[in-house]
Design a protein around this motif. Structure first.
Motif, PDB file in Angstrom:
ATOM      1  N   ILE A 185      -2.809  54.228  -4.572  1.00 35.42           N
ATOM      2  CA  ILE A 185      -1.688  53.064  -5.043  1.00 35.42           C
ATOM      3  C   ILE A 185      -2.385  51.718  -4.762  1.00 35.42           C
ATOM      4  O   ILE A 185      -2.832  51.364  -3.449  1.00 35.42           O
ATOM      5  CB  ILE A 185      -0.409  53.393  -4.419  1.00 35.42           C
ATOM      6  CG1 ILE A 185       0.336  54.664  -4.829  1.00 35.42           C
ATOM      7  CG2 ILE A 185       0.619  52.141  -4.804  1.00 35.42           C
ATOM      8  CD1 ILE A 185       1.177  54.883  -4.067  1.00 35.42           C
ATOM      9  N   PRO A 186      -2.493  50.786  -5.789  1.00 33.36           N
ATOM     10  CA  PRO A 186      -3.108  49.572  -5.383  1.00 33.36           C
ATOM     11  C   PRO A 186      -2.461  48.770  -4.443  1.00 33.36           C
ATOM     12  O   PRO A 186      -1.095  48.617  -4.380  1.00 33.36           O
ATOM     13  CB  PRO A 186      -3.292  48.760  -6.907  1.00 33.36           C
ATOM     14  CG  PRO A 186      -2.951  50.146  -7.793  1.00 33.36           C
ATOM     15  CD  PRO A 186      -2.434  51.138  -7.112  1.00 33.36           C
ATOM     16  N   ALA A 187      -3.150  47.954  -3.635  1.00 32.79           N
ATOM     17  CA  ALA A 187      -2.400  47.125  -2.676  1.00 32.79           C
ATOM     18  C   ALA A 187      -1.546  46.260  -3.219  1.00 32.79           C
ATOM     19  O   ALA A 187      -0.413  45.789  -2.559  1.00 32.79           O
ATOM     20  CB  ALA A 187      -3.539  46.242  -1.911  1.00 32.79           C
ATOM     21  N   ASP A 188      -1.755  45.567  -4.485  1.00 37.73           N
ATOM     22  CA  ASP A 188      -0.859  44.675  -4.935  1.00 37.73           C
ATOM     23  C   ASP A 188       0.544  45.180  -5.227  1.00 37.73           C
ATOM     24  O   ASP A 188       1.606  44.749  -5.134  1.00 37.73           O
ATOM     25  CB  ASP A 188      -1.335  43.818  -6.218  1.00 37.73           C
ATOM     26  CG  ASP A 188      -1.498  44.753  -7.448  1.00 37.73           C
ATOM     27  OD1 ASP A 188      -1.744  45.890  -7.132  1.00 37.73           O
ATOM     28  OD2 ASP A 188      -1.893  44.072  -8.462  1.00 37.73           O
ATOM     29  N   MET A 189       0.445  46.618  -5.859  1.00 37.22           N
ATOM     30  CA  MET A 189       1.744  47.391  -6.233  1.00 37.22           C
ATOM     31  C   MET A 189       2.433  47.698  -4.794  1.00 37.22           C
ATOM     32  O   MET A 189       3.610  47.764  -4.983  1.00 37.22           O
ATOM     33  CB  MET A 189       1.322  48.623  -6.925  1.00 37.22           C
ATOM     34  CG  MET A 189       0.665  48.099  -8.439  1.00 37.22           C
ATOM     35  SD  MET A 189       0.261  49.651  -9.236  1.00 37.22           S
ATOM     36  CE  MET A 189       1.672  50.019  -9.746  1.00 37.22           C
ATOM     37  N   LEU A 190       1.735  48.024  -4.033  1.00 35.89           N
ATOM     38  CA  LEU A 190       2.300  48.436  -2.540  1.00 35.89           C
ATOM     39  C   LEU A 190       3.164  47.102  -1.768  1.00 35.89           C
ATOM     40  O   LEU A 190       4.123  47.333  -1.533  1.00 35.89           O
ATOM     41  CB  LEU A 190       1.148  49.067  -1.335  1.00 35.89           C
ATOM     42  CG  LEU A 190       0.562  50.141  -1.704  1.00 35.89           C
ATOM     43  CD1 LEU A 190      -0.431  50.498  -0.751  1.00 35.89           C
ATOM     44  CD2 LEU A 190       1.667  51.372  -1.285  1.00 35.89           C
ATOM     45  N   SER A 191       2.457  45.998  -1.841  1.00 34.25           N
ATOM     46  CA  SER A 191       2.871  45.097  -1.642  1.00 34.25           C
ATOM     47  C   SER A 191       4.317  44.535  -2.297  1.00 34.25           C
ATOM     48  O   SER A 191       5.338  44.114  -1.754  1.00 34.25           O
ATOM     49  CB  SER A 191       2.028  43.680  -1.476  1.00 34.25           C
ATOM     50  OG  SER A 191       2.657  42.464  -1.002  1.00 34.25           O
ATOM     51  N   ALA A 192       4.289  44.611  -3.586  1.00 38.51           N
ATOM     52  CA  ALA A 192       5.236  44.320  -4.156  1.00 38.51           C
ATOM     53  C   ALA A 192       6.620  45.215  -4.103  1.00 38.51           C
ATOM     54  O   ALA A 192       7.722  44.769  -4.152  1.00 38.51           O
ATOM     55  CB  ALA A 192       5.053  44.644  -5.979  1.00 38.51           C
ATOM     56  N   ALA A 193       6.372  46.344  -3.569  1.00 34.25           N
ATOM     57  CA  ALA A 193       7.493  47.126  -3.114  1.00 34.25           C
ATOM     58  C   ALA A 193       7.644  47.334  -1.595  1.00 34.25           C
ATOM     59  O   ALA A 193       8.398  47.972  -1.123  1.00 34.25           O
ATOM     60  CB  ALA A 193       6.864  48.797  -3.346  1.00 34.25           C
ATOM     61  N   GLY A 194       7.140  46.198  -0.927  1.00 33.35           N
ATOM     62  CA  GLY A 194       7.460  45.925   0.497  1.00 33.35           C
ATOM     63  C   GLY A 194       6.394  46.876   1.547  1.00 33.35           C
ATOM     64  O   GLY A 194       7.145  47.083   2.398  1.00 33.35           O
ATOM     65  N   LEU A 195       5.463  47.594   0.942  1.00 30.86           N
ATOM     66  CA  LEU A 195       4.850  48.370   1.704  1.00 30.86           C
ATOM     67  C   LEU A 195       3.408  47.936   1.995  1.00 30.86           C
ATOM     68  O   LEU A 195       3.079  46.958   1.377  1.00 30.86           O
ATOM     69  CB  LEU A 195       4.788  49.740   0.945  1.00 30.86           C
ATOM     70  CG  LEU A 195       6.041  50.591   0.551  1.00 30.86           C
ATOM     71  CD1 LEU A 195       5.858  51.568  -0.441  1.00 30.86           C
ATOM     72  CD2 LEU A 195       6.767  50.957   1.875  1.00 30.86           C
ATOM     73  N   ASP A 196       2.711  48.714   2.904  1.00 31.32           N
ATOM     74  CA  ASP A 196       1.264  48.478   3.038  1.00 31.32           C
ATOM     75  C   ASP A 196       0.635  49.809   3.217  1.00 31.32           C
ATOM     76  O   ASP A 196       1.242  50.769   2.954  1.00 31.32           O
ATOM     77  CB  ASP A 196       0.962  47.510   4.282  1.00 31.32           C
ATOM     78  CG  ASP A 196       1.642  48.186   5.562  1.00 31.32           C
ATOM     79  OD1 ASP A 196       1.789  49.298   5.546  1.00 31.32           O
ATOM     80  OD2 ASP A 196       1.591  47.376   6.513  1.00 31.32           O
ATOM     81  N   ARG A 197      -0.615  49.719   3.239  1.00 23.59           N
ATOM     82  CA  ARG A 197      -1.332  50.965   3.320  1.00 23.59           C
ATOM     83  C   ARG A 197      -0.726  52.054   4.367  1.00 23.59           C
ATOM     84  O   ARG A 197      -0.701  53.143   4.458  1.00 23.59           O
ATOM     85  CB  ARG A 197      -2.938  50.602   3.701  1.00 23.59           C
ATOM     86  CG  ARG A 197      -3.913  51.947   3.790  1.00 23.59           C
ATOM     87  CD  ARG A 197      -5.154  51.602   4.177  1.00 23.59           C
ATOM     88  NE  ARG A 197      -6.090  52.653   4.200  1.00 23.59           N
ATOM     89  CZ  ARG A 197      -6.015  53.826   4.649  1.00 23.59           C
ATOM     90  NH1 ARG A 197      -4.913  53.993   5.707  1.00 23.59           N
ATOM     91  NH2 ARG A 197      -6.757  54.673   4.608  1.00 23.59           N
ATOM     92  N   GLU A 198      -0.543  51.691   5.558  1.00 25.31           N
ATOM     93  CA  GLU A 198      -0.013  52.515   6.803  1.00 25.31           C
ATOM     94  C   GLU A 198       1.114  53.133   6.175  1.00 25.31           C
ATOM     95  O   GLU A 198       1.494  54.064   6.595  1.00 25.31           O
ATOM     96  CB  GLU A 198       0.253  51.553   7.886  1.00 25.31           C
ATOM     97  CG  GLU A 198      -1.312  51.318   8.585  1.00 25.31           C
ATOM     98  CD  GLU A 198      -2.014  50.458   7.816  1.00 25.31           C
ATOM     99  OE1 GLU A 198      -1.333  49.401   7.387  1.00 25.31           O
ATOM    100  OE2 GLU A 198      -3.189  50.341   7.555  1.00 25.31           O
ATOM    101  N   THR A 199       2.212  52.116   5.747  1.00 25.14           N
ATOM    102  CA  THR A 199       3.573  52.871   5.389  1.00 25.14           C
ATOM    103  C   THR A 199       3.483  53.606   4.082  1.00 25.14           C
ATOM    104  O   THR A 199       4.183  54.582   3.985  1.00 25.14           O
ATOM    105  CB  THR A 199       4.589  51.576   5.483  1.00 25.14           C
ATOM    106  OG1 THR A 199       4.078  50.879   4.259  1.00 25.14           O
ATOM    107  CG2 THR A 199       4.914  51.068   6.724  1.00 25.14           C
TER     108      THR A 199
END
Length: 131
Positions: free
Chosen positions: A117-131
Motif C-alpha cells: 500500500i503506497p505510503a501516501d495512502m497509508l498516511s491519508a488513512a492515519g497509518l504508517d508502515r508499521e501499523t
C-alpha cells in the motif's frame, strides 16, 4: 543473471539451462521486445525489499512494468498485428490484476513484513508502515 541473459550477455551456457533456453527461443520466435522484459526484472527488484511504494503513481508504475507488460507480451504472442490495439486495455487490465493480487496476497505480505500500500495512502488513512 536474467537481465544479462535477456540483454544478450549471458554468463555461462544458457543453452544448458532449460528455462533460459526456452525464454530466449520464445523471444526470438515472437520477436518480443527485450527492453520490456528487462524493465520487468528491474520492477520486480521491489519485491525483494520491505519498503512501501512512495505514492499511487509508483504502485501503478510497478503494475504497468509487471502485470500490464506481461499481458501486452501475451498479446504480441497471440496476434502481433492486433497487439497495438490492445495496449491501452492491457495497461488497465494489468493494474487491475496487480491490485487484486495484492489484496489476495495481503496476509502473506503481512507475515513477510512487506507493504504494497503506497505510503501516501497509508498516511491519508492515519497509518504508517508499521501499523
Amino acid at each position: 543473471w536474467w537481465r544479462d541473459l535477456i540483454e544478450g550477455n549471458p554468463h555461462g551456457d544458457s543453452q544448458s539451462h532449460p528455462v533460459a533456453s526456452a525464454l530466449l527461443e520464445t523471444i526470438e520466435r515472437y520477436r518480443l521486445p527485450r527492453p520490456v522484459l528487462s524493465d520487468m526484472i528491474e520492477a520486480r527488484i521491489f519485491d525483494l525489499y520491505d519498503d512501501p511504494f512512495e505514492d499511487r503513481n509508483a504502485l501503478e508504475g510497478y503494475a504497468g512494468e509487471t502485470a500490464s507488460a506481461l499481458i501486452q507480451l501475451a498479446s504480441l504472442v497471440l496476434s502481433p498485428e492486433e497487439a497495438a490495439a490492445s495496449a491501452e486495455a492491457a495497461g488497465h487490465a494489468g493494474v487491475a490484476q496487480a491490485m487484486a493480487g495484492m489484496l489476495l496476497l495481503m496476509p502473506l505480505h503481512r507475515r513477510r513484513g512487506q507493504v504494497y500500500i503506497p505510503a501516501d495512502m497509508l498516511s491519508a488513512a492515519g497509518l504508517d508502515r508499521e501499523t
